[in-house]
Structure formats: C-alpha cells, structure tokens
Design a protein around this motif. Structure first.
Motif: not given
Length: 569
Positions: A336-339, A354-363, A365-370, A374-382
């Motif tokens: 699983a990866y953040p898309s 969708i009205l709202r999404t919430w949760g912690p801000t993460r960096e 993980p692109r550098s950790r994927l094998p 090559a998938v459409e992982v988020v480029e910045t914080n999410y």
C-alpha cells in the motif's frame, strides 16, 4: 569402543534482504498464463510489479491487453487484491526441498552452517492476509489481519567429509540420520504452536491486537558416524565415534495487527441530505454507503502486488556454490502507498461529495519504494486520511461498510449516535437600537428557528472530533459572537444597507449543528423623524444669514428707488 559426542550451536536470526529482479528468466517469475495456478493470464500479469519492463518479450496479438499493459507499467488496485493469497497458496505447494546435499532457499535469505549441517534456514514464505504499507521515507509497516496463516519453508544440506587413508589406516564417515526435528511458531517470543519436522510448515493464528512479532523457528539435527581404522600392524583397535549435531534457525517479522474499529458521526441537513463522517485510527481504504457498493469513498491508499522482499528467485546451495533454480515458489505481497490520485468519491460528478479529509501530515515515502516500482505515489507531504466526511442524499447505517487496507478486514461502522443529529434552522435579526448623526448601533440576535432559544456563540463545546465554537456573525466585514442572550451589537458609521450573515461552524466541529442565516439592516442619518427635524434645524441655521440678507435687501429697495422721476405732492 564407541562414543557419542553432542555438539551444540547457538541460534541464528535469519534476516530477509531487499528483493531484486531475477538475473535469468529461468529463475524469476513465470510468464503470465504459463502456470496451473488457477489464475488466468490477466490475473497473473498483475502479480509482478518489481519485474523490469523488458523482462518478458512482448508477443503482440498473443498476450492479453492487461498482460501487454503490465509489460511496460505497474498495475495498481483501488482495494487490497485477494490475488496474493490465491497465488501464494499455489506457489507454496511448488516449493521443493533440495535433498541431502542441496539446500534450496530464497536468494535474500541468510543461511547458517555448523559442523556437518550447511546452509540451514527457516524462512517465512507468506503471512496472509497482510499488507506492507509505505507510510513515510522512514516508516514502513507490515499490517497483518488478526486471523490468518503463516507459511514457511525450511531446508538444509548435510556435508559429510570424504573418507581418507593415511599410513595404512583409514577414516570413514557415514550419515546415520538427519532431519527437521521440530518447527515452532512464536508470537512475541512465546511458543503458540509446533509442527513435526516438515520442510513446509504452516500455522493458523488468532492474534491479540497488541501482538508485535511473529517468528518461525526450526531445529535441524544430523547424526554422523566416524570410524577410524588403524594400520593392520598396529596394536590399536578400530574406534567408532557418533556425532549428534543440531542447529536452530529462525526468521521473524515485526508486525502491527490490523483491525477496523471505525466511528461514524451523522447529521441530517434541512433538505433531507445526510452528512457522514467516519474515522479510523489505522490507515484504511475507504467506505461504501450502500449495500451494492456503488456509492464509494476512497481514501488516499492504493495498492500493488510484488514479490515478497528477499524472494527475487530461488537458489540451490551445494558444496560447489549456488545456482538459480527454476521454480514457481515465489510469494507475492500486497503493498500500500499514498496515491496522488486520491481521495475520491464514486460515482464522480454527483453524490456523495467529499466535504473534508483530515489526519496527520506525512512525508512522501517515494524514496522507500523499490527502485523497479513506478506508481503514482504522492510527490510531497500528504495528509493521511484518518477521517473522511461526505454529503449524500441519504444513508442506511446498516449498509455502511468500512474497508481496511488488509484484504478481508472490513467492518460495519459503529455509530456514535443512534439517530443522526439534525442541522437546525436559525433565525437572524438585525435592528437599530441607537443612532446619532454620525453612527448607529445595531443589535443582532440569533436564535433557534424551531424553539426560539438564543444561540450563544461564545460558549465552547466539544464535538466528536474537535473543540470549537459554533461559528460567528459577520457584518460590515467584522466578525462578532453572540452572548448568552443570543445578542451582539455593532456600531456602523457609514450610511448604507448592510447584510448580516451567520456562518455556522462545520457540523464536524460543533456539538450542535446549525444552518446559516442572513438579515438586512439599513441606516442613514435621515432615516428617522427626529433626525429629519434636526436636519431641518441645521439647514435653517445654515440658511439664516442668506435669508436675512435677502430680507434686508428687499426692505432697502423699497426705501431707495433708482432710475425714475420723483413724484411731486
């Protein structure tokens, strides 16, 4: 005479390394559609995300569309695919141990040798259901379902020394016995199950939520007999030594037990629509609002399949070295990866919204994927979607299903309220209570439209998700809050028409949900009779000098006449 010598050896932790692509097609994943796994060609094509794009030669017109697509790109899923378990059941049965002088193990396993036992290993093949989740560059988690199956493979080889002759005497060796004595399954260091010696142990488990590690351990034994014969002319006798040796090897994984324990907050809008907000502490896939699954809200997580770490291919270890082994015994894992393509509501362009999404801000993980994925992982914080709130045209709580990121781990939502909260209509009034030539004092009053009860916007209240006030009033660009009486005052200095507006807090943020309201007030210095009189007085005072001058001129004109003959009496 004979002696039995027992040799003991310490335990070894078998660590699985990072998986890499196969170096030879014969040792890597099989071409989709060429196995008897029960999966069709299209399904098998989705299994091998780590395979380089040119791994299989293209066969236009022969491969399925999905197979051709998978040859050049990664195929991702919107929900954790059950294909992993189906393939792994087949692949597990394809594992074949190597025999007395050959040890078969994944290329990423660390093997251990002691005395006559060589290249011994106990390696976890799969844990189903489970999902490897890439959260951040330094945060990778292995989530496992509370109930599942751990499959493992165990192998080794026995290296019996060659016979030798010396000075007329001889030394010979004989392998008396060897085998896997016992395989053990540990949870957090405690043995929970065992199996008699087998190269393919499998254990069912039912984990407590706080379990942190799973371990597969095997005890391997061998008995070797050594016979020393002296020269014929020696007065020494033949001696036989029996060596019992054993080794314990294991492989463990740190895990997080995954379960869905979601909470739901519901409100009903004045027009009959409903608002639904669902929260889940661990990462989750999303939820459906109807029994058919047509109204779906997806979170930020998407999925791909790839070989398990350390299982790039199988190798055979002998006393001459290692060689790749052709085999279908290659387990795959759900990842699983953040898309960057999420979150989304389905169907698109309509309800739910969708009205709202919430949760912690993460960096990201692109550098950790094998590297080969090559998938459409988020480029910045999410923002990790702990919570998702939507507006829809109605929902039956019995039909709401929350879907986890581990295959098969779903749950109905546990309602925080038996009935939905109603978003209450409000009434807002605005009237001038005091005015002067230069300003007006406006009193705003906000009340519940049904009960007439005043709404106090200064009182703080706790909702299920945050502490927040119930909104604010805005007039002339200024924000104010009402008091216990539901009132607030504002001074206006410029004549004109003003709109007062009640902006309620979002229903997620307030214990009582309200709808917005507006009111209009107009003010001008001439808007009241009193001000008209005052205005007249001021105008009169201003015009008095001109009136006096006109009157004096008129009287003077009567006394003095110009331009005509004088009358005689």
């Amino acid at each position: 005479m004979g002696r039995r010598i027992a040799l003991l050896v310490g335990c070894l932790l078998v660590v699985v390394g990072t998986a890499t692509a196969a170096t030879a097609s014969a040792a890597g994943p099989p071409r989709p559609g060429t196995t008897d796994s029960g999966l069709n060609e299209t399904e098998e094509a989705t299994l091998w995300s780590k395979v380089p794009p040119d791994y299989w030669a293209a066969r236009p017109g022969e491969d399925t569309t999905v197979h051709e697509l998978a040859t050049g790109t990664e195929l991702t899923f919107t929900e954790p695919p059950g294909l992993a378990d189906r393939w792994n059941r087949y692949a597990y049965e394809q594992y074949r141990p190597g025999g007395t002088d050959v040890s078969v193990h994944p290329e990423g396993a660390y093997t251990h040798s002691y005395s006559y036992i060589e290249d011994a290993h106990a390696t976890i093949f799969s844990m189903e259901p489970s999902t490897r989740t890439y959260v951040e560059s330094d945060d990778e988690r292995l989530y496992v379902a509370p109930e599942g199956t751990l499959r493992g493979v165990v192998d080794y080889r026995v290296d019996v020394p060659e016979d030798s002759d010396s000075g007329g005497g001889s030394t010979t060796y004989r392998l008396v016995d060897h085998g896997i004595d016992e395989v053990r399954f540990y949870v957090d260091g405690e043995v929970v199950d065992t199996a008699a010696g087998t190269h393919r142990p499998a254990f069912e488990y039912d984990l407590e939520f706080d379990a942190e590690s799973l371990t597969l351990e095997a005890r391997i034994e061998a008995t070797v007999e050594k016979t020393v014969r002296p020269p014929p002319d020696s007065d020494r006798s033949t001696r036989t030594y029996t060596y019992d040796v054993w080794i314990e090897v294991w492989n463990d994984y740190e895990i997080e037990v995954y379960d869905v324990e979601a909470g739901v907050d519901r409100v009903r809008y004045p027009d009959g629509d409903e608002g639904v907000a669902i929260t889940q502490a661990q990462p989750w896939q999303g939820y459906t609002l109807d029994a058919a699954g047509e109204a779906e809200i997806r979170g930020i997580w998407r999925f791909f399949l790839a070989r398990r770490p350390g299982w790039g291919w199988l190798v055979e270890s002998t006393d001459r070295g290692t060689n790749p082994r052709e085999s279908h015994a290659l387990p795959v894992a759900v990842n699983a990866y953040p898309s960057a393509m999420a979150p989304r509501a389905k169907p698109e362009g309509g309800e739910p919204t969708i009205l709202r999404t919430w949760g912690p801000t993460r960096e990201t993980p692109r550098s950790r994927l094998p590297e080969t994925v090559a998938v459409e992982v988020v480029e910045t914080n999410y923002t990790e979607t702990y919570g998702l709130a939507v507006r829809t045209d109605g929902v039956d709580p019995e039909d709401v299903t929350v879907h986890g990121i581990v295959d098969g781990v779903d749950a109905g939502a546990q309602t925080l309220f038996e009935e939905p909260r109603h978003i209450r209509e409000t009434e807002l009034s605005a009237r001038i209570v005091e005015e002067t030539d230069s300003e007006a004092t406006v009193r705003l009053r906000l009340a519940d439209a049904d009960t007439g009860e005043p709404i106090d916007l200064e009182a703080e209240g706790a909702s299920a998700f945050s502490n927040a006030r119930s909104g604010y009033l805005e007039i002339d660009g200024r924000r104010v809050r009402t008091d216990e009486a539901g009132e607030a005052t504002v001074r206006l200095t410029d004549p004109g028409a003003y709109e007062a507006r009640y902006e309620p807090a979002h229903w997620l943020d307030a214990p009582t949900a309200y709808a917005g309201a507006t009111a209009t007030v107009r003010w001008h210095p001439l808007a009241s009779p009193t001000n008209w009189v005052g205005f007249g007085v001021r105008v009169g005072v201003a015009l008095l000098p001109f009136a006096l001058a006109w009157y004096a001129g008129k009287r003077l004109g009567r006394l003095v006449r110009f331009g005509g003959p004088r009358r005689r009496e």
